[in-house]
Design a protein around this motif. Structure first.
Motif, short mmCIF file in Angstrom:
data_model
loop_
_atom_site.label_atom_id
_atom_site.label_comp_id
_atom_site.label_asym_id
_atom_site.label_seq_id
_atom_site.Cartn_x
_atom_site.Cartn_y
_atom_site.Cartn_z
N ASP A 157 -20.85 -105.08 -16.45
CA ASP A 157 -22.18 -105.44 -15.94
C ASP A 157 -22.53 -106.84 -16.42
OD1 ASP A 157 -22.46 -102.97 -14.67
OD2 ASP A 157 -23.25 -102.04 -16.50
N SER A 158 -21.89 -107.83 -15.83
CA SER A 158 -22.11 -109.21 -16.25
C SER A 158 -23.54 -109.64 -15.94
CB SER A 158 -21.13 -110.14 -15.53
OG SER A 158 -19.79 -109.76 -15.81
N SER A 159 -24.09 -110.41 -16.85
CA SER A 159 -25.45 -110.91 -16.68
C SER A 159 -25.51 -112.31 -17.28
CB SER A 159 -26.46 -110.00 -17.38
OG SER A 159 -27.78 -110.51 -17.26
N VAL A 160 -25.95 -113.27 -16.47
CA VAL A 160 -26.00 -114.66 -16.93
C VAL A 160 -27.37 -115.26 -16.65
CG1 VAL A 160 -23.52 -115.01 -16.57
CG2 VAL A 160 -25.12 -115.53 -14.73
N LEU A 161 -27.74 -116.20 -17.47
CA LEU A 161 -28.95 -117.02 -17.30
C LEU A 161 -30.23 -116.19 -17.22
CD1 LEU A 161 -27.57 -119.51 -14.60
CD2 LEU A 161 -27.60 -119.80 -17.08
N GLY A 162 -30.16 -114.96 -17.71
CA GLY A 162 -31.35 -114.11 -17.69
C GLY A 162 -31.79 -113.69 -16.31
N MET A 163 -30.89 -113.75 -15.35
CA MET A 163 -31.22 -113.39 -13.98
C MET A 163 -31.42 -111.89 -13.84
SD MET A 163 -31.41 -116.03 -12.05
CE MET A 163 -31.07 -117.80 -12.23
N PRO A 164 -32.27 -111.47 -12.88
CA PRO A 164 -32.44 -110.03 -12.63
C PRO A 164 -31.12 -109.37 -12.27
CG PRO A 164 -34.13 -111.30 -11.49
CD PRO A 164 -33.14 -112.29 -12.03
N LYS A 165 -31.03 -108.07 -12.53
CA LYS A 165 -29.78 -107.34 -12.26
C LYS A 165 -29.36 -107.44 -10.80
CE LYS A 165 -27.55 -102.85 -12.97
NZ LYS A 165 -26.91 -102.82 -11.65
#
Length: 352
Positions: free
Chosen positions: A217-225
């Motif tokens: 579940d990659s998440s970058v730059l604090g972006m929404p899921k």
């Protein structure tokens, strides 16, 4: 050289174009019959016009033209409705909705680059996260492979587009292009180039996917899921970047300047690499399929080379057998991994 001589040369050139149009109606830019390769035909016509002018007018003509009106002697080639439109005129003819689509596409593409770059440098890709490839190296390899892929994609169009053009016309002005076409257009080498290039093409696609495919579940730059799922988890960002920068940008532009595009050492390297891959024999099973379709349709396979000798036939069929064996093993490995759930396919997709 006098203006009268220049006008005479121009008239001779126009007469030659008319004769060429009669002999080869599919290469005219004014024809109404626009087949699936019409853009390549237009490019061929543009190249032939440019080469004939270069061949018939010397530097004195260019100087005289420059003194008379300050215009380039080839400027008239850019007024055919297909080439040479200035950026100012192009933007004036763009509608509001077209401009919105261009800006939206650019914004989405730039956002995809930011998302992928962030995933690489935060070690959330297969290469940097699981295989511990250095982030900076993965970033450079990714963009290097895209550049190589773009050169191969556009180079193929140039190779095919320049096939009907007399290579002697550009042998002095575009030496590296001439070196490529002289080799690729010899005998059946163009077909061999296409086969080998396809392998290199797919190799680049798989390697770029390995470098930037995200894990978990990659998440970058604090972006929404939902944003991460759309651009990273689904692979949309990778697809957009690969298609735009790895294919379309150079393909579209190379069609308008085939000679200049191929006039570099990178295209020479690609030509030799593609022919070397084909010569290795790992892809020779494709010729077996070609023979099957020739038998089914009743159409003979055309060749620009003399019949094979006994040694050449033995070498050819041995490579076909090797390629067929590699293909069977590849099928077994791929389907075994698929049915044992050892692929990167989404877990929600059933194996059957």
């Amino acid at each position: 050289m006098t203006p009268a001589t220049i006008d005479s040369s121009s008239k001779n050139h126009e007469q030659a174009r008319d004769e060429d149009a009669v002999r080869s109606p599919h290469l005219t830019v004014d024809g109404a019959d626009e087949g699936p390769f019409h853009h390549i035909e237009i490019a061929i016509e543009h190249v032939e016009q440019h080469l004939h002018v270069n061949h018939s007018q010397n530097s004195d003509v260019e100087t005289a033209e420059g003194r008379q009106g300050g215009e380039h002697p080839h400027r008239h080639l850019e007024d055919d409705g297909h080439y040479g439109a200035t950026s100012e005129n192009s933007w004036r003819n763009v509608s509001f909705f077209t401009a919105i689509r261009h800006l939206a596409s650019m914004a989405i593409t730039l956002f995809s680059i930011v998302m992928i770059s962030a995933a690489i440098f935060t070690k959330q890709t297969t290469a940097t996260g699981e295989k511990q490839v250095p982030t900076f190296l993965a970033f450079l390899v990714f963009w290097g492979l895209l550049a190589w892929l773009a050169m191969m994609e556009a180079g193929l169009n140039c190779m095919v587009g320049l096939k009907p053009v007399d290579a002697s016309l550009y042998s002095s002005s575009h030496r590296k292009t001439y070196a490529c076409t002289k080799l690729a257009h010899r005998g059946d080498n163009l077909e061999r180039f296409i086969v080998g290039r396809q392998y290199l093409d797919l190799m680049c696609v798989f390697l770029t996917s390995f470098m930037v495919s995200t894990i978990g579940d990659s998440s970058v730059l604090g972006m929404p899921k939902v944003v991460n799922d759309i651009f990273l988890a689904s692979g949309l960002a990778v697809i957009l970047i690969t298609i735009i920068f790895g294919q379309l940008v150079l393909v579209v532009n190379a069609a308008h300047s085939m000679l200049d595009f191929m006039n570099n050492y990178c295209m020479i390297a690609i030509t030799y690499a593609a022919l070397a891959v084909e010569a290795s024999g790992i892809l020779h099973s494709v010729y077996l399929v070609q023979m099957f379709f020739s038998y089914v349709t009743g159409k003979p396979i055309e060749s620009n080379e003399p019949p094979k000798t006994a040694f050449q036939k033995a070498l050819f069929w041995s490579r076909v057998a090797m390629s067929l064996g590699i293909l069977v093993i590849s099928f077994v490995v791929a389907f075994t991994a698929l049915f044992q759930n050892n692929t990167t396919m989404w877990s929600s997709v059933p194996p059957v």
